[in-house]
Design a protein around this motif. Structure first.
Motif, PDB file in Angstrom:
ATOM      1  N   GLY A 106       0.656  -1.245   0.139  1.00  0.00           N
ATOM      2  CA  GLY A 106      -0.163   0.014  -0.054  1.00  0.00           C
ATOM      3  C   GLY A 106       0.738   1.257   0.136  1.00  0.00           C
ATOM      4  O   GLY A 106       0.553   2.027  -0.601  1.00  0.00           O
ATOM      5  N   VAL A 107       2.034   1.196   0.671  1.00  0.00           N
ATOM      6  CA  VAL A 107       3.002   2.185   0.555  1.00  0.00           C
ATOM      7  C   VAL A 107       4.341   1.702   0.832  1.00  0.00           C
ATOM      8  O   VAL A 107       4.222   0.822   1.282  1.00  0.00           O
ATOM      9  CB  VAL A 107       2.713   3.285   1.783  1.00  0.00           C
ATOM     10  N   ALA A 108       5.301   2.514   0.082  1.00  0.00           N
ATOM     11  CA  ALA A 108       6.659   2.347   0.384  1.00  0.00           C
ATOM     12  C   ALA A 108       7.552   3.223   0.321  1.00  0.00           C
ATOM     13  O   ALA A 108       7.271   4.236  -0.539  1.00  0.00           O
ATOM     14  CB  ALA A 108       7.063   1.324  -0.832  1.00  0.00           C
ATOM     15  N   PRO A 128       5.223   7.309 -10.053  1.00  0.00           N
ATOM     16  CA  PRO A 128       4.238   6.641  -9.280  1.00  0.00           C
ATOM     17  C   PRO A 128       2.859   7.229  -9.783  1.00  0.00           C
ATOM     18  O   PRO A 128       1.973   6.467  -9.745  1.00  0.00           O
ATOM     19  CB  PRO A 128       4.497   6.904  -7.788  1.00  0.00           C
ATOM     20  N   ALA A 129       2.887   8.483 -10.169  1.00  0.00           N
ATOM     21  CA  ALA A 129       1.525   8.937 -10.342  1.00  0.00           C
ATOM     22  C   ALA A 129       1.013   8.642 -11.811  1.00  0.00           C
ATOM     23  O   ALA A 129      -0.038   8.513 -12.056  1.00  0.00           O
ATOM     24  CB  ALA A 129       1.917  10.500 -10.307  1.00  0.00           C
ATOM     25  N   GLN A 130       1.905   7.763 -12.487  1.00  0.00           N
ATOM     26  CA  GLN A 130       1.640   7.382 -13.848  1.00  0.00           C
ATOM     27  C   GLN A 130       1.071   6.011 -13.536  1.00  0.00           C
ATOM     28  O   GLN A 130       0.508   5.311 -14.563  1.00  0.00           O
ATOM     29  CB  GLN A 130       2.652   7.350 -14.733  1.00  0.00           C
ATOM     30  N   GLU A 131       0.951   5.479 -12.374  1.00  0.00           N
ATOM     31  CA  GLU A 131       0.687   4.230 -11.972  1.00  0.00           C
ATOM     32  C   GLU A 131      -0.455   4.211 -10.924  1.00  0.00           C
ATOM     33  O   GLU A 131      -0.508   3.219 -10.142  1.00  0.00           O
ATOM     34  CB  GLU A 131       1.691   3.389 -11.483  1.00  0.00           C
ATOM     35  N   ASP A 132      -1.267   5.343 -10.959  1.00  0.00           N
ATOM     36  CA  ASP A 132      -2.362   5.430  -9.824  1.00  0.00           C
ATOM     37  C   ASP A 132      -1.839   5.297  -8.438  1.00  0.00           C
ATOM     38  O   ASP A 132      -2.326   4.504  -7.512  1.00  0.00           O
ATOM     39  CB  ASP A 132      -3.323   4.287  -9.980  1.00  0.00           C
ATOM     40  N   MET A 133      -0.757   6.128  -8.191  1.00  0.00           N
ATOM     41  CA  MET A 133       0.131   6.216  -6.975  1.00  0.00           C
ATOM     42  C   MET A 133       0.363   7.650  -6.743  1.00  0.00           C
ATOM     43  O   MET A 133       0.255   8.659  -7.598  1.00  0.00           O
ATOM     44  CB  MET A 133       1.294   5.376  -6.813  1.00  0.00           C
ATOM     45  N   ILE A 134       0.708   8.095  -5.485  1.00  0.00           N
ATOM     46  CA  ILE A 134       0.961   9.426  -5.310  1.00  0.00           C
ATOM     47  C   ILE A 134       2.643   9.232  -5.087  1.00  0.00           C
ATOM     48  O   ILE A 134       3.187   8.286  -4.226  1.00  0.00           O
ATOM     49  CB  ILE A 134       0.456   9.780  -3.868  1.00  0.00           C
ATOM     50  N   ALA A 164       3.682  14.176  -6.642  1.00  0.00           N
ATOM     51  CA  ALA A 164       2.855  14.345  -7.927  1.00  0.00           C
ATOM     52  C   ALA A 164       1.548  13.367  -7.358  1.00  0.00           C
ATOM     53  O   ALA A 164       1.735  12.338  -6.926  1.00  0.00           O
ATOM     54  CB  ALA A 164       3.543  13.471  -8.772  1.00  0.00           C
ATOM     55  N   LEU A 165       0.648  14.117  -8.028  1.00  0.00           N
ATOM     56  CA  LEU A 165      -0.770  13.730  -7.677  1.00  0.00           C
ATOM     57  C   LEU A 165      -1.635  13.330  -9.011  1.00  0.00           C
ATOM     58  O   LEU A 165      -1.725  14.111  -9.843  1.00  0.00           O
ATOM     59  CB  LEU A 165      -1.531  14.300  -6.837  1.00  0.00           C
ATOM     60  N   PRO A 166      -1.965  11.942  -9.587  1.00  0.00           N
ATOM     61  CA  PRO A 166      -2.626  11.986 -10.477  1.00  0.00           C
ATOM     62  C   PRO A 166      -4.156  12.501 -10.726  1.00  0.00           C
ATOM     63  O   PRO A 166      -4.850  12.672  -9.594  1.00  0.00           O
ATOM     64  CB  PRO A 166      -2.774  10.291 -10.704  1.00  0.00           C
ATOM     65  N   SER A 167      -4.382  12.800 -11.974  1.00  0.00           N
ATOM     66  CA  SER A 167      -5.896  13.340 -12.103  1.00  0.00           C
ATOM     67  C   SER A 167      -6.435  12.659 -13.303  1.00  0.00           C
ATOM     68  O   SER A 167      -5.822  11.911 -14.065  1.00  0.00           O
ATOM     69  CB  SER A 167      -5.620  14.878 -12.321  1.00  0.00           C
ATOM     70  N   ASP A 168      -7.569  13.185 -13.660  1.00  0.00           N
ATOM     71  CA  ASP A 168      -8.325  12.539 -14.837  1.00  0.00           C
ATOM     72  C   ASP A 168      -8.206  13.485 -15.980  1.00  0.00           C
ATOM     73  O   ASP A 168      -7.413  13.286 -17.067  1.00  0.00           O
ATOM     74  CB  ASP A 168      -9.641  12.069 -14.517  1.00  0.00           C
ATOM     75  N   LYS A 169      -9.303  14.384 -16.186  1.00  0.00           N
ATOM     76  CA  LYS A 169      -9.360  15.277 -17.208  1.00  0.00           C
ATOM     77  C   LYS A 169      -8.350  16.176 -17.354  1.00  0.00           C
ATOM     78  O   LYS A 169      -7.830  16.880 -18.595  1.00  0.00           O
ATOM     79  CB  LYS A 169     -10.755  16.025 -17.471  1.00  0.00           C
ATOM     80  N   ALA A 271       6.198   5.909  -2.629  1.00  0.00           N
ATOM     81  CA  ALA A 271       5.271   5.629  -3.474  1.00  0.00           C
ATOM     82  C   ALA A 271       4.108   5.199  -2.597  1.00  0.00           C
ATOM     83  O   ALA A 271       4.016   4.038  -1.742  1.00  0.00           O
ATOM     84  CB  ALA A 271       5.561   4.580  -4.185  1.00  0.00           C
ATOM     85  N   LEU A 272       2.828   6.003  -2.626  1.00  0.00           N
ATOM     86  CA  LEU A 272       1.586   5.475  -2.075  1.00  0.00           C
ATOM     87  C   LEU A 272       0.409   4.889  -2.949  1.00  0.00           C
ATOM     88  O   LEU A 272       0.163   5.711  -3.845  1.00  0.00           O
ATOM     89  CB  LEU A 272       1.199   6.599  -1.219  1.00  0.00           C
ATOM     90  N   ASP A 273      -0.004   3.859  -3.131  1.00  0.00           N
ATOM     91  CA  ASP A 273      -0.972   3.123  -3.955  1.00  0.00           C
ATOM     92  C   ASP A 273      -2.162   3.739  -3.385  1.00  0.00           C
ATOM     93  O   ASP A 273      -2.746   3.521  -2.262  1.00  0.00           O
ATOM     94  CB  ASP A 273      -0.856   1.630  -3.399  1.00  0.00           C
ATOM     95  N   ILE A 274      -2.951   4.526  -4.385  1.00  0.00           N
ATOM     96  CA  ILE A 274      -4.102   5.019  -3.961  1.00  0.00           C
ATOM     97  C   ILE A 274      -5.114   4.122  -3.678  1.00  0.00           C
ATOM     98  O   ILE A 274      -6.173   4.331  -2.898  1.00  0.00           O
ATOM     99  CB  ILE A 274      -4.730   6.007  -5.005  1.00  0.00           C
ATOM    100  N   LYS A 275      -5.022   2.849  -4.059  1.00  0.00           N
ATOM    101  CA  LYS A 275      -6.202   1.892  -3.841  1.00  0.00           C
ATOM    102  C   LYS A 275      -6.215   1.322  -2.358  1.00  0.00           C
ATOM    103  O   LYS A 275      -7.083   0.827  -1.855  1.00  0.00           O
ATOM    104  CB  LYS A 275      -5.809   0.608  -4.642  1.00  0.00           C
ATOM    105  N   ALA A 276      -5.239   1.603  -1.673  1.00  0.00           N
ATOM    106  CA  ALA A 276      -5.060   1.420  -0.281  1.00  0.00           C
ATOM    107  C   ALA A 276      -5.938   2.156   0.540  1.00  0.00           C
ATOM    108  O   ALA A 276      -6.285   2.182   1.761  1.00  0.00           O
ATOM    109  CB  ALA A 276      -3.811   1.490   0.233  1.00  0.00           C
TER     110      ALA A 276
END
Length: 347
Positions: A106-108, A128-134, A164-169, A271-276
């Motif tokens: 979940g985080v590393a 990580p932001a390109q892999e749905d992570m922070i 870095a934080l991923p977004s959508d549009k 790296a923090l997995d957003i799914k966590a």
């Protein structure tokens, strides 16, 4: 200025590094990462740095065939030894390891030592932001240009952080900042372009404003927010340096002035997995909502718009993908002489 495509610039960098003995796959990776710095508008960390890297490599100050070692390994943490390899390669490896661990835990948090200058902080936070992570990155700068608050001995560097934080549009939110008012790379690029620095970037040893970048050795950089920036530089340096057994304070080697001594540069990547925490699609939509709120807020008189961290970088990237990367003529000439010396095709 002369414009050059990202792919041509990356290939040129790879040719130069390959001529110095770097394996082809590594040279291609570093070339792409360095050219991306220029593509994003972070010229102080792009091809501008190549002559300094080449000088260090040819002087024997950097290992062209490093063997990365895991010094300490747990479920969500690791410490790697970069074997004095190119910083870009060390941190690419560390970031890949952090993302792999984060998918399970979940985080590393992965620290690195015995590395070198690795370019802009955002390169690694964005992976990580390109892999749905922070992604969160910190480093000990490759030279000390700032004293502790109230002092005169330069014991600290620009010690940056990127998140870095991923977004959508909308573009991802990417905070990439030095803990000084300006990164030292901007001072050096100003000198190359024959430009003056704004007041507030540097002061001389009497505390008077220093605006001539060619006289930067006569002064030091100022921290952001006064003592607050000093505190951040100190803490980031401890987390990326002291914690990892890397250089800090008086042990930091000036990468710009010393091409031989091992720098033992320290970095860290989280790296923090957003799914966590939540569904990645929901999170990206929420970041879009943050964008909308910030951009729609009322502005001060004389201000055209509110901007978010990373917005300018995204805009510059899109423009330079279309129009090419502008290179100052003085830099292009310097790179041409270096290419002749290495026996490779110039830009």
């Amino acid at each position: 200025m002369t414009n050059i495509s990202h792919s041509d610039l990356a290939a040129f960098i790879a040719r130069c590094l390959g001529a110095c003995g770097m394996p082809a796959a590594d040279a291609d990776r570093v070339g792409g990462m360095m050219a991306r710095a220029d593509l994003m508008g972070q010229e102080g960390h792009g091809v501008f740095r190549l002559p300094m890297y080449i000088q260090r490599i040819r002087a024997g100050g950097m290992n062209m065939s490093p063997e990365f070692k895991v010094v300490s390994d747990r479920t969500a943490t690791a410490l790697i030894d970069g074997d004095n390899g190119m910083g870009h390669l060390v941190m690419h490896h560390a970031t890949e390891l952090a993302m792999e661990k984060a998918r399970n835990a979940g985080v590393a948090w992965v620290g690195a030592r015995h590395s070198n200058h690795a370019g802009p902080a955002s390169l690694y936070a964005m992976m990580p932001a390109q892999e749905d992570m922070i992604g969160i990155y910190m480093a000990v700068a490759s030279a000390n240009h700032m004293p502790p608050w109230g002092g005169t001995e330069m014991l600290l560097g620009t010690n940056p952080i990127a998140i870095a934080l991923p977004s959508d549009k909308f573009p991802p939110i990417v905070l990439d900042m030095a803990t000084t008012v300006a990164a030292y790379g901007k001072v050096k690029t100003a000198a190359l372009k024959g430009e003056q620095m704004p007041e507030g970037w540097m002061v001389d040893r009497n505390g008077a404003p220093l605006t001539d970048p060619t006289k930067s050795a006569d002064g030091f950089l100022l921290p952001i927010g006064g003592p607050k920036g000093y505190g951040l530089s100190l803490i980031f340096g401890i987390l990326a340096g002291v914690l990892n057994g890397a250089a800090f304070g008086r042990d930091v080697v000036d990468f710009n002035a010393d091409a031989v001594s091992t720098t033992n540069t320290g970095h860290m990547i989280l790296a923090l997995d957003i799914k966590a925490f939540t569904d990645p699609d929901t999170f990206r939509a929420d970041i879009d909502a943050v964008w909308t709120q910030m951009k729609s807020s009322e502005t001060l008189s004389g201000v055209d718009e509110v901007r978010l961290p990373g917005e300018r970088m995204h805009s510059v990237t899109q423009t330079r993908l279309k129009d090419g990367i502008p290179l100052p003529e003085a830099l292009r000439e310097k790179l041409g002489l270096m290419a002749d010396d290495l026996g490779v095709a110039p830009l």
